[in-house]
Design a protein around this motif. Structure first.
Motif, PDB file in Angstrom:
ATOM      1  N   GLN A   7       5.238  11.685   2.869  1.00  0.00           N
ATOM      2  CA  GLN A   7       3.952  12.256   2.472  1.00  0.00           C
ATOM      3  C   GLN A   7       4.187  13.451   1.565  1.00  0.00           C
ATOM      4  OE1 GLN A   7       0.874  12.229   5.448  1.00  0.00           O
ATOM      5  NE2 GLN A   7       0.001  14.143   4.686  1.00  0.00           N
ATOM      6  N   LYS A  53      -3.589   7.767  -2.235  1.00  0.00           N
ATOM      7  CA  LYS A  53      -3.946   8.521  -1.027  1.00  0.00           C
ATOM      8  C   LYS A  53      -4.552   7.621   0.050  1.00  0.00           C
ATOM      9  CE  LYS A  53      -6.757  12.517   0.291  1.00  0.00           C
ATOM     10  NZ  LYS A  53      -7.687  13.541  -0.231  1.00  0.00           N
ATOM     11  N   ASN A  54      -4.230   7.940   1.304  1.00  0.00           N
ATOM     12  CA  ASN A  54      -4.778   7.259   2.489  1.00  0.00           C
ATOM     13  C   ASN A  54      -4.270   5.826   2.597  1.00  0.00           C
ATOM     14  OD1 ASN A  54      -6.209   7.043   4.882  1.00  0.00           O
ATOM     15  ND2 ASN A  54      -8.108   6.444   3.871  1.00  0.00           N
ATOM     16  N   SER A  91       0.160  10.486  -0.672  1.00  0.00           N
ATOM     17  CA  SER A  91      -0.261  11.858  -0.379  1.00  0.00           C
ATOM     18  C   SER A  91      -0.938  11.962   0.985  1.00  0.00           C
ATOM     19  CB  SER A  91      -1.197  12.383  -1.475  1.00  0.00           C
ATOM     20  OG  SER A  91      -2.333  11.559  -1.581  1.00  0.00           O
ATOM     21  N   PHE A  92      -1.208  10.806   1.625  1.00  0.00           N
ATOM     22  CA  PHE A  92      -1.755  10.812   2.984  1.00  0.00           C
ATOM     23  C   PHE A  92      -1.565   9.440   3.609  1.00  0.00           C
ATOM     24  CE2 PHE A  92      -5.031  10.204   6.199  1.00  0.00           C
ATOM     25  CZ  PHE A  92      -4.828  11.334   6.986  1.00  0.00           C
ATOM     26  N   GLU A 111      -0.698  15.832  -3.630  1.00  0.00           N
ATOM     27  CA  GLU A 111      -1.378  15.063  -4.684  1.00  0.00           C
ATOM     28  C   GLU A 111      -0.720  15.314  -6.037  1.00  0.00           C
ATOM     29  OE1 GLU A 111      -3.868  12.880  -5.240  1.00  0.00           O
ATOM     30  OE2 GLU A 111      -4.146  12.517  -3.108  1.00  0.00           O
ATOM     31  N   ASP A 157      -2.278   7.935  10.665  1.00  0.00           N
ATOM     32  CA  ASP A 157      -1.269   8.256  11.690  1.00  0.00           C
ATOM     33  C   ASP A 157      -0.665   7.015  12.331  1.00  0.00           C
ATOM     34  OD1 ASP A 157      -1.371  10.974  11.330  1.00  0.00           O
ATOM     35  OD2 ASP A 157      -2.825  11.316  12.927  1.00  0.00           O
TER      36      ASP A 157
END
Length: 196
Positions: free
Chosen positions: A120, A75-76, A101-102, A123, A105
């Protein structure tokens, strides 16, 4: 021009690390070049190599068990600075898709502008992908851009993903922003003639 992307079926490289920032993707000391070539060799440089330049055997990109054109990340992914070089490095290394999952931008937009598709997912789906690859490193993922789906081929488990319609059209046709405008030349000229 960027390479057209329609669909891809490939094995994947699992990087189960969250909050991967652009300085980890491509350290700042490698940002002096102004062309996109050669950045792949320094992708995750400080994770891939020790201070003497020797490959770290425990880092996933140095493990021959894992290979393919898809990077599966925690994630991220892509947070931090806005450096476009991070997307250049991912692309130059040979990844055509990054799954997370993220996404930050700015990284997401830089990736799309450079022919890398950020997918994307939830989770839950991301964990299923990691588990499938851990069970069998030859697990294939299929990414279908027209349908906007990603599938774990062996199980058929599938999830949809979102993409900006303009960026989708650009990827499907291999357009960068200038190519897209050039593709509209006849329409622009016709519009101009109507206004005279």
């Amino acid at each position: 021009m960027i390479e057209k992307f329609i669909n891809l079926e490939s094995t994947a490289v699992p990087l189960a690390v969250e909050n991967v920032d652009t300085d980890q993707i491509i350290p700042a000391r490698f940002l002096k070049a102004t062309t996109r070539d050669g950045f792949g060799e320094n992708l995750f440089r400080d994770w891939r190599y020790d201070k003497s330049g020797n490959p770290k055997p425990d880092f996933v990109l140095n493990d021959p068990t894992y290979y393919g054109a898809i990077l599966v990340a925690g994630k991220n992914f892509g947070s931090g600075s806005s450096r476009e070089h991070a997307a250049w490095a991912v692309h130059d290394y040979g990844f055509k898709v990054v799954v997370s999952s993220f996404f930050a931008d700015i990284f997401k937009n830089n990736a799309l502008n450079n022919g890398v598709l950020p997918v994307q997912v939830s989770e839950e789906f991301l964990q299923k992908v990691f588990e499938a690859i851990e069970k069998d490193p030859n697990t294939k993922l299929k990414v279908d851009l027209p349908e906007q789906t990603i599938t774990i081929v062996a199980s058929g488990t599938r999830e949809s993903f979102d993409i900006n319609p303009y960026k989708k059209e650009c990827l499907l046709n291999g357009y960068d922003d200038i190519d897209y405008l050039l593709s509209m030349t006849e329409k622009i000229e016709a519009f101009e003639k109507e206004r005279v």
